[in-house]
Design an enzyme around this catalytic site. Structure first.
Site, mmCIF file in Angstrom:
data_model
loop_
_atom_site.group_PDB
_atom_site.id
_atom_site.type_symbol
_atom_site.label_atom_id
_atom_site.label_comp_id
_atom_site.label_asym_id
_atom_site.label_seq_id
_atom_site.Cartn_x
_atom_site.Cartn_y
_atom_site.Cartn_z
ATOM 1 N N THR A 28 -11.717 43.806 6.012
ATOM 2 C CA THR A 28 -12.217 44.530 4.835
ATOM 3 C C THR A 28 -13.240 43.723 4.053
ATOM 4 O O THR A 28 -14.185 44.276 3.492
ATOM 5 C CB THR A 28 -11.013 44.905 3.933
ATOM 6 O OG1 THR A 28 -10.177 45.805 4.668
ATOM 7 C CG2 THR A 28 -11.442 45.581 2.657
ATOM 8 N N THR A 103 -6.878 41.545 6.341
ATOM 9 C CA THR A 103 -5.585 41.141 5.778
ATOM 10 C C THR A 103 -4.398 41.714 6.557
ATOM 11 O O THR A 103 -3.276 41.233 6.410
ATOM 12 C CB THR A 103 -5.467 41.597 4.309
ATOM 13 O OG1 THR A 103 -5.603 43.017 4.260
ATOM 14 C CG2 THR A 103 -6.527 40.941 3.439
ATOM 15 N N ASP A 104 -4.657 42.739 7.392
ATOM 16 C CA ASP A 104 -3.531 43.381 8.089
ATOM 17 C C ASP A 104 -2.747 42.402 8.962
ATOM 18 O O ASP A 104 -1.532 42.540 9.115
ATOM 19 C CB ASP A 104 -4.031 44.532 8.968
ATOM 20 C CG ASP A 104 -4.493 45.730 8.145
ATOM 21 O OD1 ASP A 104 -4.325 45.714 6.919
ATOM 22 O OD2 ASP A 104 -5.027 46.682 8.749
HETATM 23 N N1 ASP Z 1 -6.852 46.434 5.298
HETATM 24 C C1 ASP Z 1 -7.393 45.445 6.128
HETATM 25 C C2 ASP Z 1 -8.055 44.314 5.345
HETATM 26 O O1 ASP Z 1 -7.697 44.163 4.214
HETATM 27 C C3 ASP Z 1 -8.203 45.912 7.259
HETATM 28 C C4 ASP Z 1 -8.190 44.854 8.292
HETATM 29 O O2 ASP Z 1 -7.178 44.158 8.438
HETATM 30 O O3 ASP Z 1 -9.198 44.665 8.958
HETATM 31 O O4 ASP Z 1 -8.884 43.604 5.796
#
Ligand code: ASP
Length: 344
Positions: A28, A103-104
């Site tokens: 993200t 973050t995933d």
């Molecule tokens: N929601 C995720 C992030 O915060 C998407 C990902 O992991 O690419 O990056």
């Protein structure tokens, strides 16, 4: 190195002559609106990220595009290759590395890198919960705090760190605990290791690293052992456990409470544990599995007697990575059990 007896182990202004390498993996933090459906996808390069952060130009920062993927598409092989790059950066004399990514999977990638990485050079993972052009995007502040930590000699020898929201976490403890909040990352077991305050690193305690536990695979492309997680739930008959010995090299059970499964699971888990290592973790996410309290069928005493291995306080996701890394290194059951004992 920090003095373990002193609760506040360090505080120092950032040294801007130190070199920081940013390895961009996507996520993200690097996402902008591009798709026809109106969503965001990773488009920004590492140098786009660095250029957008006021204050970062004061350090000697270089950026490399290592991957440009959502966190969910990163693999064990990516992190093995990343760790080789970290070891190389250490040899090149870089003072600290920041890894930007989705973050995933950040709690898993950072932990896997921590299992493999042997250097003292600070390595700091960061990301963002809000994409680059959204109101209140958190990426720039996270990247700056991560670079300040990576540039700080106080972060030397602390293992792989995770910095978001000005909090410094040990990869070994950190978990993503909210799907959208910018304050999504916590270390529920231990609290954060420290904070970045006015650009300076303040560490409150020592992460107690387990250095050199696992040999880094030489070839990132080699197929990692298949290890997966099955979650126990009320009334489940364990239908997913059937035939797993033919598909998996190792299994993690995300058990109820302190390490319990429905009694209907016991025969199948007993049989599986004779074929492959089966690790008993808790689906709760905080607190260890017990080893000597309950003795009903499907309890921790019963399952450990039947050959399952206690995950200590590692959650199922981190337990899966430790088990996979041990199997990839050719470890036999007693070494695997010993590796988990160190995390108890
Ligand atoms: N929601 C995720 C992030 O915060 C998407 C990902 O992991 O690419 O990056």
């Amino acid at each position: 190195m920090p003095d373990k007896k002193d609760p506040i182990v360090c505080s120092a202004a950032p040294d801007q002559r130190r070199t920081v390498l940013v390895l961009a993996l996507g996520g993200t933090i690097a996402m902008t609106p591009t798709s026809a459906q109106g969503g965001v996808t990773p488009t920004l390069t590492g140098s786009d990220l660095v250029t957008a952060v006021p204050g970062l130009q004061d350090f000697e920062v270089t950026a490399e595009d290592f991957r440009r993927l959502p966190g969910a598409s990163l693999t064990t092989g990516d992190i093995v290759e990343l760790t080789h790059r970290l070891e190389q950066a250490d040899r090149e004399g870089v003072h600290g590395v920041v890894v930007t990514q989705g973050t995933d999977t950040l709690e898993e990638t950072s932990f896997l890198a921590d299992l493999y990485y042997r250097g003292d050079m600070p390595v700091v993972f960061t990301g963002a919960m809000r994409s680059a052009f959204s109101a209140g995007a958190d990426g720039p502040a996270n990247l700056l705090a991560a670079a300040q930590t990576a540039a700080s000699p106080q972060a030397n020898g602390q293992g792989v760190l995770v910095v978001l929201g000005d909090q410094i976490h040990a990869a070994r403890h950190v978990r993503k605990m909210h799907t959208t909040s910018p304050a999504a990352f916590h270390s529920p077991e231990s609290g954060p290791l420290g904070h970045v305050i006015e650009g300076a690193v303040r560490l409150h305690h020592d992460p107690s690293r387990h250095i050199g536990l696992i040999a880094l695979p030489v070839n990132p492309a080699s197929r990692p052992p298949e290890v997966d997680i099955v979650t126990a739930s009320m009334g489940s008959t364990g239908v997913l456990l059937h035939g797993l010995e033919k598909k998996l090299s190792g299994l993690v059970v995300a058990a109820l409470g302190a390490g319990h499964v429905p009694d209907t699971w016991v025969p199948r888990l007993t049989a599986l544990a004779t074929e492959i290592p089966v690790v008993l973790a808790s689906r709760i996410g905080t607190g260890p599995v017990l080893t000597s309290t309950y003795s009903f069928p499907g309890s921790e005493i019963d399952l450990l007697d039947r050959g399952l291995i206690a995950a200590g306080s590692l959650d199922p996701y981190k337990a899966r990575l430790l088990l996979g890394a041990q199997l990839a290194a050719g470890a036999a059951r007693p070494e695997i059990a010993e590796a988990f004992r160190r995390y108890a």
